[in-house]
Design a protein around this motif. Structure first.
Motif, short mmCIF file in Angstrom:
data_model
loop_
_atom_site.label_atom_id
_atom_site.label_comp_id
_atom_site.label_asym_id
_atom_site.label_seq_id
_atom_site.Cartn_x
_atom_site.Cartn_y
_atom_site.Cartn_z
N THR B 47 0.84 -1.19 0.00
CA THR B 47 0.00 0.00 0.00
C THR B 47 0.88 1.25 0.00
O THR B 47 0.66 2.19 -0.78
CB THR B 47 -0.91 -0.02 1.23
N ASN B 50 2.57 1.68 -3.46
CA ASN B 50 1.66 2.12 -4.52
C ASN B 50 1.24 3.57 -4.36
O ASN B 50 1.03 4.27 -5.34
CB ASN B 50 0.44 1.20 -4.58
N GLY B 54 2.15 6.82 -7.05
CA GLY B 54 1.08 7.62 -7.65
C GLY B 54 -0.07 6.78 -8.15
O GLY B 54 -0.77 7.17 -9.07
N LEU B 55 -0.28 5.60 -7.57
CA LEU B 55 -1.33 4.72 -8.05
C LEU B 55 -2.49 4.62 -7.08
O LEU B 55 -3.54 4.07 -7.41
CB LEU B 55 -0.76 3.30 -8.26
N LEU B 56 -2.31 5.12 -5.85
CA LEU B 56 -3.35 4.97 -4.84
C LEU B 56 -3.41 6.24 -4.01
O LEU B 56 -2.39 6.70 -3.48
CB LEU B 56 -3.01 3.76 -3.95
N MET B 57 -4.60 6.80 -3.94
CA MET B 57 -4.79 8.06 -3.23
C MET B 57 -4.68 7.83 -1.72
O MET B 57 -5.40 7.00 -1.17
CB MET B 57 -6.19 8.58 -3.59
N ASP B 75 -5.33 14.21 -13.07
CA ASP B 75 -5.05 12.89 -13.63
C ASP B 75 -4.05 12.95 -14.78
O ASP B 75 -3.13 12.14 -14.86
CB ASP B 75 -6.35 12.25 -14.14
N SER B 79 -0.42 11.26 -14.48
CA SER B 79 -0.13 10.20 -15.46
C SER B 79 1.19 10.48 -16.16
O SER B 79 2.01 9.58 -16.36
CB SER B 79 -1.25 10.12 -16.51
N ARG B 82 4.00 9.71 -13.78
CA ARG B 82 4.23 8.26 -13.70
C ARG B 82 5.00 7.78 -14.91
O ARG B 82 5.86 6.92 -14.83
CB ARG B 82 2.89 7.52 -13.68
N TYR B 88 7.89 1.93 -12.53
CA TYR B 88 7.21 1.07 -11.57
C TYR B 88 7.18 -0.37 -12.06
O TYR B 88 6.85 -0.66 -13.21
CB TYR B 88 5.77 1.56 -11.36
N PRO B 90 5.32 -3.73 -11.23
CA PRO B 90 4.24 -4.28 -10.41
C PRO B 90 4.56 -5.68 -9.91
O PRO B 90 5.43 -6.38 -10.46
CB PRO B 90 3.05 -4.27 -11.36
#
Lengths: 403, 227, 147
Positions: B47, B50, B54-57, B75, B79, B82, B88, B90
């Motif tokens: 968490t 991520n 920049g993938l999860l607020m 956004d 983007s 990122r 990144y 995953p």
């Protein structure tokens, strides 16, 4: 290594290519819809066209025929099925004297056995050029003089040119004029004046006995135009009252046309309903299939987002995929429909047994373009909801859900 | 400081009760660091990572990358960030199955409409991570270790400031794990900052800093043994 | 392999259909014309149908050969010849033999249109296959040269 630059269309294309079953299925679904849409419109338009033509140019209000042959004259008129039925020639004068009748003209129907290279039954129709009012309106180009003995007028399905000679029963006849395409029985008929028609019959006597050869004084039907102020029904009743005993029966053109357009309306409605149901079905199924497949690809889409694709880029990518599916499906469907509807138009019209007249190339092209647009729109519309939904969900969540 | 995290928290609702996956975490990473965050499953390290990518607020707190406040951006801008500044990697299989290895690697370049020789850089990177012979293959034809290399090459495509990897060595055998970690070390030597979360202790010898995540809290040093 | 089976079987099916159209799907006009000598001779659409049976079988064989042969160059050659056989199947009812004069005769109404559609599909399928093979062959040669 493929050095072509990557772009939205390229990526969508790769994705479709590498999932052949999913792609083929979706394309077939769109194709089925495009096929029905385009094929159905051409079919119903052609029938409507034929019907319009018939009611616009059918000059006769009532047809008088021998008792029992009401159905035969319809099949002769609509489909050009050769028929032979006769009554006395003086019926013409008798009918003319009936109250409400403005003009009359006799017609003589003869069925041939063979003509030209191939043997096929042909309807020869003898008419009286002086009194006729139903054949003249169909003639393409005007005939300067009244049709002379030995001259014929041919329907549009008979392949001969004006000035050429055609042979029936060992006698040649000069083609003086051609009829426009009517979409009905006239297309397969040959017209001549009564004297010539009787001559043909005498020539055919050698092959087969013919009632007209024995009795010179026969005709098949009388076409009747009524005076203004009278209805077809009234005049028909007058004729029946006076001459039904002598075996004269009538067909009221308006009734015939409304009968046909009634069954035509049924067919057109059926086609429209079918196209509508298919539209709902195609869009519905596509919405379901797209949202299922797109939801199953959540992880794939979240990777695009991880790598820096904006929401709109992702939506664009999904829409591009569905547009490609739509384009291929629509093109395939319309081509398939064209391959059925156009080469087999004669077959279709015989199967339908209704006046069938294909619209002009321009109208056909317009119909194709319109069908293309509607069918093409189904894909993007069906995928739009799922695309926006996926685009707006949080990346980390979708990535985890897709695992 | 390259990456500055202050008071970062993430709250989830579980059966109506608040649950803090990440609880007021502070972290600063400087240019050229190689940071390992170690923690058990469910400790909140993914968490945290991520959010940093920049993938999860986050629920609260701030993340600054080179002075830019990440979650204040729109956004479109986040983007772009990122795409250009963050590399990144995953967890698990993160390749696109319908694109070739080569296209997977050069994809980030297309997404940002960057000028320059994308194909050339992709070939160079594939060579760097040692799989240039696999360029025309599809991801389904590759082994787990090769797939990680593809992901690393792809993350490096746009020359990011920082490489963030979520469990890059999970499911790999010891031999392959070592190879992948050596690859990270080499990339770090070339100047790229690296942040990795893992639950495997034997990867800690690579990198110059270790932090431990437990119950949403981050502490300096390796305390996994004591947990 | 997949392409080989797909293209071969598609073409073979078109060929089979072309051969079967005059036999049982949509036979041409059945009537005979009487000659001056009193004998009965079939109309020319019948002969067009007979010729189409031959061309259809030829296309069927072309399809089978496309499955059998592995070399791309041979398959390009077979595809081109089969495409030309498809052109022949279009020419027979239109120019070379022809049929009845009346559009409402069975041959003009059903037999020939079916042959037109099948013939056109054969030509398109074979030409597309030849083009596809040529491009693939070309690409692989360029690659081989590059290495």
């Amino acid at each position: 290594m493929d050095n072509k630059p990557l772009n939205t269309v390229n990526i969508a294309f790769h994705t479709l290519k590498r999932k052949p079953f999913r792609t083929t299925g979706l394309i077939l679904l769109v194709a089925l819809f495009a096929f029905t849409l385009f094929g159905g419109t051409v079919l119903s338009q052609s029938m409507e066209n034929g019907m319009d033509n018939l009611s616009k140019r059918m000059g006769a209000d009532i047809l008088a025929v021998p008792y029992g042959y009401e159905a035969d004259i319809q099949s002769a008129l609509l489909r050009g099925e050769p028929s032979t039925f006769y009554f006395d020639a003086d019926t013409t004068e008798k009918v003319e004297s009936v109250e409400g009748v403005e003009a009359v003209s006799p017609q003589l129907y003869i069925a041939t056995l063979s003509a030209g290279c191939c043997s096929y039954p042909l309807q020869l129709i003898g008419f009286d050029p002086k009194t006729d009012f139903i054949i003249r309106p169909w003639m393409s180009g005007s005939l300067e003089h009244s049709l002379a003995d030995g001259e014929i007028v041919i329907g549009s399905n008979i392949s001969a040119k004006v000035g050429q000679k055609l042979k029936f029963f060992d006698q040649t006849y000069l083609v003086a004029a051609r009829l426009d395409k009517t979409g009905m029985g006239f297309d397969n008929s040959v017209f001549m004046n009564l004297t010539t028609a009787k001559q043909v019959v005498w020539n055919s006597e050698r092959i087969q006995a013919h009632p007209v050869a024995e009795n010179d004084n026969l005709i098949s039907s009388v076409i009747i135009k009524i005076k203004s102020g009278y209805t077809g029904k009234d005049v028909a009743n007058n004729i029946l009252q006076a001459y039904a005993k002598e075996g004269v029966h009538v067909v009221v053109a308006k009734n015939m046309i409304s009968d046909i357009s009634g069954s035509l309306r049924g067919l057109t409605t059926y086609i429209l309903i079918l196209a509508g149901v298919l539209l709902v079905l195609a869009v519905g199924v596509l919405i379901i299939v797209f949202s299922v497949t797109l939801n199953g690809r959540k992880r794939e889409f979240s990777i695009f987002r991880v790598l820096g694709a904006t929401r709109s880029k992702l939506v664009k990518l999904i829409l591009c995929e569905s547009c490609l599916i739509s384009i291929f499906g629509t093109a395939a469907g319309i081509t398939a429909a064209a391959l059925v509807v156009f080469p087999f138009s004669t077959y279709i019209s015989t199967l339908l047994g209704l006046p069938y007249l294909q619209p002009s190339p321009g109208v056909l092209f317009l119909m194709a373009a319109l069908s293309f647009l509607i069918s093409f729109a189904t894909g993007p519309i069906a995928s739009a909801y799922a695309a926006v939904q996926i685009g707006s969900s949080e990346i980390y969540t979708t990535m985890k859900e897709g695992e | 400081m390259l990456l500055e995290i202050k008071g970062l928290s993430k709250e989830y609702q579980r059966r109506g009760k608040a649950f803090w996956a990440v609880n007021s975490v502070d972290l600063s990473i400087g240019q050229g660091d190689f940071v390992n965050i170690i923690g058990c499953l469910g400790s909140g390290k993914s968490t945290l990572l991520n959010m940093a990518a920049g993938l999860l607020m986050p629920t609260s707190g701030s993340i600054r990358l080179n002075g830019t406040e990440l979650y204040a951006l729109k956004d479109k801008d986040i983007s772009e960030l990122r795409n250009t500044r963050l590399g990144y990697i995953p967890q698990g299989l993160g390749t696109l199955s319908t694109l070739t290895v080569f296209d997977n690697v050069r994809l980030p370049c297309f997404l940002s409409r960057r000028q320059g020789d994308a194909s050339g850089r992709a070939s160079f990177l594939l060579d760097e991570v040692g799989i240039s012979s696999l360029a025309d293959m599809l991801p389904s034809q590759l082994s787990g270790g090769e797939l990680r290399r593809v992901l690393i090459a792809r993350a490096l495509m746009n020359e990011p400031d920082i490489l963030i990897a979520d469990e890059p060595t999970s499911d790999l055998d010891i031999e392959t794990t070592r190879e992948i970690m050596e690859l990270f070390a080499r990339i770090n030597q070339n100047g790229t900052t690296i942040l990795i979360v893992t639950h495997e202790l034997d990867t800690l010898e690579f990198g110059n800093r270790v932090l431990t995540m437990a119950s949403g809290q981050l502490t300096e040093g390796s305390h996994l043994g004591s947990l | 392999m997949k392409n080989r089976l797909l293209s071969g079987i598609t073409v073979a099916v078109f060929g089979l259909l072309i051969a079967l159209v005059p036999v049982c799907i949509f036979p041409a006009c059945s009537k005979v014309i009487e000659t001056a000598a009193g004998g009965a001779v079939p109309m020319k659409c019948f002969w067009a149908g007979q010729a189409e049976i031959g061309v259809g079988l030829l296309i069927l064989c072309g399809g089978i050969l496309l499955v059998v042969f592995k070399s791309p160059l041979t398959r390009i050659g077979v595809s081109l010849m089969t495409a030309l056989a498809g052109v022949l199947s279009l020419l027979i009812p239109t120019l070379l033999i022809g049929g009845c004069e009346m559009p409402t005769m069975p041959c003009r109404m059903t037999t020939f249109p079916t042959l037109y559609v099948l013939g056109a599909l054969t030509v398109i399928a074979c030409a597309a296959n030849a083009f596809y093979l040529w491009r693939k062959n070309h690409q692989s040669r360029v690659k081989a040269d590059g290495q």
